[in-house]
Design a protein around this motif. Structure first.
Motif, PDB file in Angstrom:
ATOM      1  N   LEU A   1       6.866 -11.252  19.497  1.00 38.85           N
ATOM      2  CA  LEU A   1       7.212  -9.900  19.920  1.00 38.85           C
ATOM      3  C   LEU A   1       6.309  -9.515  21.083  1.00 38.85           C
ATOM      4  O   LEU A   1       5.093  -9.739  21.038  1.00 38.85           O
ATOM      5  CB  LEU A   1       7.024  -8.917  18.768  1.00 38.85           C
ATOM      6  CG  LEU A   1       7.187  -7.423  19.097  1.00 38.85           C
ATOM      7  CD1 LEU A   1       8.623  -7.117  19.501  1.00 38.85           C
ATOM      8  CD2 LEU A   1       6.764  -6.566  17.907  1.00 38.85           C
ATOM      9  N   GLU A   2       6.916  -8.943  22.128  1.00 41.81           N
ATOM     10  CA  GLU A   2       6.146  -8.457  23.267  1.00 41.81           C
ATOM     11  C   GLU A   2       6.560  -7.029  23.590  1.00 41.81           C
ATOM     12  O   GLU A   2       7.748  -6.718  23.675  1.00 41.81           O
ATOM     13  CB  GLU A   2       6.373  -9.347  24.490  1.00 41.81           C
ATOM     14  CG  GLU A   2       5.598  -8.892  25.725  1.00 41.81           C
ATOM     15  CD  GLU A   2       5.814  -9.792  26.923  1.00 41.81           C
ATOM     16  OE1 GLU A   2       4.956 -10.653  27.170  1.00 41.81           O
ATOM     17  OE2 GLU A   2       6.861  -9.642  27.598  1.00 41.81           O
ATOM     18  N   TYR A   3       5.568  -6.165  23.756  1.00 40.87           N
ATOM     19  CA  TYR A   3       5.816  -4.786  24.179  1.00 40.87           C
ATOM     20  C   TYR A   3       5.259  -4.593  25.585  1.00 40.87           C
ATOM     21  O   TYR A   3       4.150  -5.052  25.895  1.00 40.87           O
ATOM     22  CB  TYR A   3       5.148  -3.786  23.236  1.00 40.87           C
ATOM     23  CG  TYR A   3       5.114  -2.384  23.812  1.00 40.87           C
ATOM     24  CD1 TYR A   3       6.259  -1.594  23.826  1.00 40.87           C
ATOM     25  CD2 TYR A   3       3.948  -1.878  24.387  1.00 40.87           C
ATOM     26  CE1 TYR A   3       6.241  -0.316  24.385  1.00 40.87           C
ATOM     27  CE2 TYR A   3       3.916  -0.607  24.944  1.00 40.87           C
ATOM     28  CZ  TYR A   3       5.070   0.169  24.943  1.00 40.87           C
ATOM     29  OH  TYR A   3       5.055   1.420  25.512  1.00 40.87           O
ATOM     30  N   ALA A   4       6.039  -3.925  26.450  1.00 43.13           N
ATOM     31  CA  ALA A   4       5.602  -3.676  27.823  1.00 43.13           C
ATOM     32  C   ALA A   4       5.806  -2.210  28.174  1.00 43.13           C
ATOM     33  O   ALA A   4       6.854  -1.622  27.868  1.00 43.13           O
ATOM     34  CB  ALA A   4       6.380  -4.549  28.798  1.00 43.13           C
TER      35      ALA A   4
ATOM     36  N   PHE B   1       1.424  -2.875  31.579  1.00 41.75           N
ATOM     37  CA  PHE B   1       0.566  -3.223  30.449  1.00 41.75           C
ATOM     38  C   PHE B   1       1.429  -3.842  29.358  1.00 41.75           C
ATOM     39  O   PHE B   1       2.467  -3.288  28.989  1.00 41.75           O
ATOM     40  CB  PHE B   1      -0.143  -1.977  29.915  1.00 41.75           C
ATOM     41  CG  PHE B   1      -0.942  -2.242  28.676  1.00 41.75           C
ATOM     42  CD1 PHE B   1      -2.111  -2.991  28.729  1.00 41.75           C
ATOM     43  CD2 PHE B   1      -0.508  -1.757  27.452  1.00 41.75           C
ATOM     44  CE1 PHE B   1      -2.837  -3.245  27.575  1.00 41.75           C
ATOM     45  CE2 PHE B   1      -1.235  -2.002  26.299  1.00 41.75           C
ATOM     46  CZ  PHE B   1      -2.407  -2.753  26.365  1.00 41.75           C
ATOM     47  N   MET B   2       1.010  -5.000  28.844  1.00 45.30           N
ATOM     48  CA  MET B   2       1.806  -5.717  27.851  1.00 45.30           C
ATOM     49  C   MET B   2       0.924  -6.193  26.702  1.00 45.30           C
ATOM     50  O   MET B   2      -0.198  -6.654  26.919  1.00 45.30           O
ATOM     51  CB  MET B   2       2.495  -6.931  28.480  1.00 45.30           C
ATOM     52  CG  MET B   2       3.408  -6.599  29.635  1.00 45.30           C
ATOM     53  SD  MET B   2       3.959  -8.055  30.530  1.00 45.30           S
ATOM     54  CE  MET B   2       4.117  -7.359  32.173  1.00 45.30           C
ATOM     55  N   LEU B   3       1.456  -6.067  25.501  1.00 45.86           N
ATOM     56  CA  LEU B   3       0.839  -6.614  24.298  1.00 45.86           C
ATOM     57  C   LEU B   3       1.824  -7.574  23.656  1.00 45.86           C
ATOM     58  O   LEU B   3       3.036  -7.322  23.649  1.00 45.86           O
ATOM     59  CB  LEU B   3       0.487  -5.502  23.308  1.00 45.86           C
ATOM     60  CG  LEU B   3      -0.703  -4.603  23.646  1.00 45.86           C
ATOM     61  CD1 LEU B   3      -0.793  -3.475  22.627  1.00 45.86           C
ATOM     62  CD2 LEU B   3      -1.999  -5.402  23.670  1.00 45.86           C
ATOM     63  N   ARG B   4       1.318  -8.664  23.093  1.00 45.52           N
ATOM     64  CA  ARG B   4       2.213  -9.660  22.507  1.00 45.52           C
ATOM     65  C   ARG B   4       1.555 -10.348  21.316  1.00 45.52           C
ATOM     66  O   ARG B   4       0.327 -10.397  21.202  1.00 45.52           O
ATOM     67  CB  ARG B   4       2.615 -10.696  23.562  1.00 45.52           C
ATOM     68  CG  ARG B   4       1.445 -11.404  24.217  1.00 45.52           C
ATOM     69  CD  ARG B   4       1.909 -12.330  25.337  1.00 45.52           C
ATOM     70  NE  ARG B   4       2.447 -11.589  26.463  1.00 45.52           N
ATOM     71  CZ  ARG B   4       1.729 -11.193  27.502  1.00 45.52           C
ATOM     72  NH1 ARG B   4       0.436 -11.467  27.563  1.00 45.52           N
ATOM     73  NH2 ARG B   4       2.280 -10.527  28.488  1.00 45.52           N
ATOM     74  N   GLY B   5       2.395 -10.878  20.456  1.00 47.16           N
ATOM     75  CA  GLY B   5       1.909 -11.634  19.315  1.00 47.16           C
ATOM     76  C   GLY B   5       3.009 -12.551  18.805  1.00 47.16           C
ATOM     77  O   GLY B   5       4.197 -12.329  19.062  1.00 47.16           O
TER      78      GLY B   5
END
Length: 374
Positions: free
Chosen positions: A285-288, A293-297
């Motif tokens: 899952l990636e949030y942008a 700015f992006m967070l992923r896991g």
């Protein structure tokens, strides 16, 4: 008609890749060499544990799905450094360059080296060392090409020269890869990708390090120089399938279809068929936010993971990462900083990856439009 034939040809190629990859014998697990070809040195992809086969774009796609190289808009330069199992003195350094060549496509170059620090030299007479140190040299040099063949269909091919050596022993070979990405949807938000990597020549170690002096059994006063034979080994071939979907969280609040969403959440799933390792299955899952700015896991599962008795990997399966990128001026270049962390077990030092990317903007809209979509 032309579009139909082009897409049909790409589907046939993908099926051909699948047949080749699934021909592997699982009894050969652990018997491949040149396993540094399985290392991804880039911070974005490792933050998703490689689950972004269908979604990867730009320079880093050369270590995942080379079809994504076609998304380079003008010029992209990247540097990456990985601290592999902190405290082990193992590090990975990477340099890449990609350049769009008009409507012809995108050319890419990547060089990766693996460092092991200083290793103590030992021999029969000096089992504790004290006679110096040596440094193994692992080097991968890669060339790639990516192109948008028709609207929404991207493909790429690449070749990697592999070199492994110490002072008196060395081996070299070549590995090849190909990949496809297909994108569709209202906002190009459905992605599918397939890639076959590391199909290559056999490798064999050779050099003076395999030579030894021995007495002639028929004459004790005569010395013979013997060369110890070595066995050839294959590349770690694997096939990746991936799908992903972009959810634009603020899409309903947009006033028109021309407005750009500010919040994106991308879910992805991936399957890897390895010829010499366990198969992988996982998702990410990636949030942008504003693509700035992006967070992923992600989590990658393989048979036996988490078990001390049956696990074949030191990874726990988890991965996480983040990206900050910013355009330097309205039409200026973009600078991006990526970081990822993959925890490990036995030892539990983890793998830290940092990458820095510099992307220039296209000179005109025509340069950024990609291939002819007729």
């Amino acid at each position: 008609m032309r579009n139909y034939l082009n897409k049909a040809a790409l589907v046939v190629c993908a099926l051909g890749l699948s047949v080749s990859a699934f021909a592997g014998n699982k009894d050969r697990t652990g018997q491949a060499g040149a396993t540094e070809l399985l290392i991804n040195p880039w911070g974005q992809s490792t933050g998703l544990f490689g689950m972004n086969t269908s979604y990867v774009k730009g320079l880093e796609s050369m270590k995942s799905n080379i079809a994504g190289l076609a998304f380079v808009k003008n010029t992209e330069i990247g540097l990456a450094h990985s601290v592999y199992l902190r405290g082990s003195n193992v590090s990975i350094n990477n340099l890449g360059l990609a350049q769009k060549i008009g409507n012809l496509g995108v050319l890419g170059f990547n060089i990766m080296s693996v460092g092991f620090g200083d290793i103590t030299i030992t021999d029969f007479n000096n089992p504790e060392g004290g006679i110096g140190t040596y440094k193994p040299q692992f080097l991968n040099i890669q060339l790639g090409f990516g192109k948008e063949f028709v609207k929404g269909v991207y493909g790429g091919i690449g070749a990697t020269f592999v070199s492994q050596q110490i002072n008196s022993v060395r081996a070299s070979g070549a590995a090849f890869e190909a990949g496809i990405q297909y994108i569709t949807g209202k906002r190009d938000n459905f992605h599918f990708g397939v890639t076959l990597r590391n199909v290559g020549t056999n490798m064999r170690f050779s050099g003076s390090g395999f030579a030894l002096n021995a007495e002639n059994p028929g004459n004790e006063n005569q010395q013979m120089n013997l060369q110890v034979p070595t066995e050839k080994f294959e590349m770690p071939t694997y096939l990746n399938f991936g799908i992903s979907y972009d959810f634009f969280l603020d899409e309903k609040r947009l006033k028109s279809t021309d407005d750009v969403p500010q919040h994106r959440a991308t879910v992805m799933a991936n399957f890897t068929s390895n010829s010499f390792n366990n198969d992988y299955l996982g998702g990410g899952l990636e949030y942008a936010y504003r693509e700035t700015f992006m967070l992923r896991g992600a989590y990658r599962y393989e048979q036996g993971i988490g078990s001390r008795e049956t696990s074949n990997t030191f990874y726990t399966g988890l991965a996480a990462g983040a990206t900050i990128q910013k355009s330097l001026g309205e039409n200026g270049p973009t600078l991006a900083l990526d970081y990822s962390y993959r925890p490990t077990a036995r030892p539990n030092n983890g793998v830290h990856t940092f990458s820095l990317r510099f992307m220039t903007a296209p000179k005109s809209k025509k340069d950024a439009s990609g291939a002819d979509s007729e």
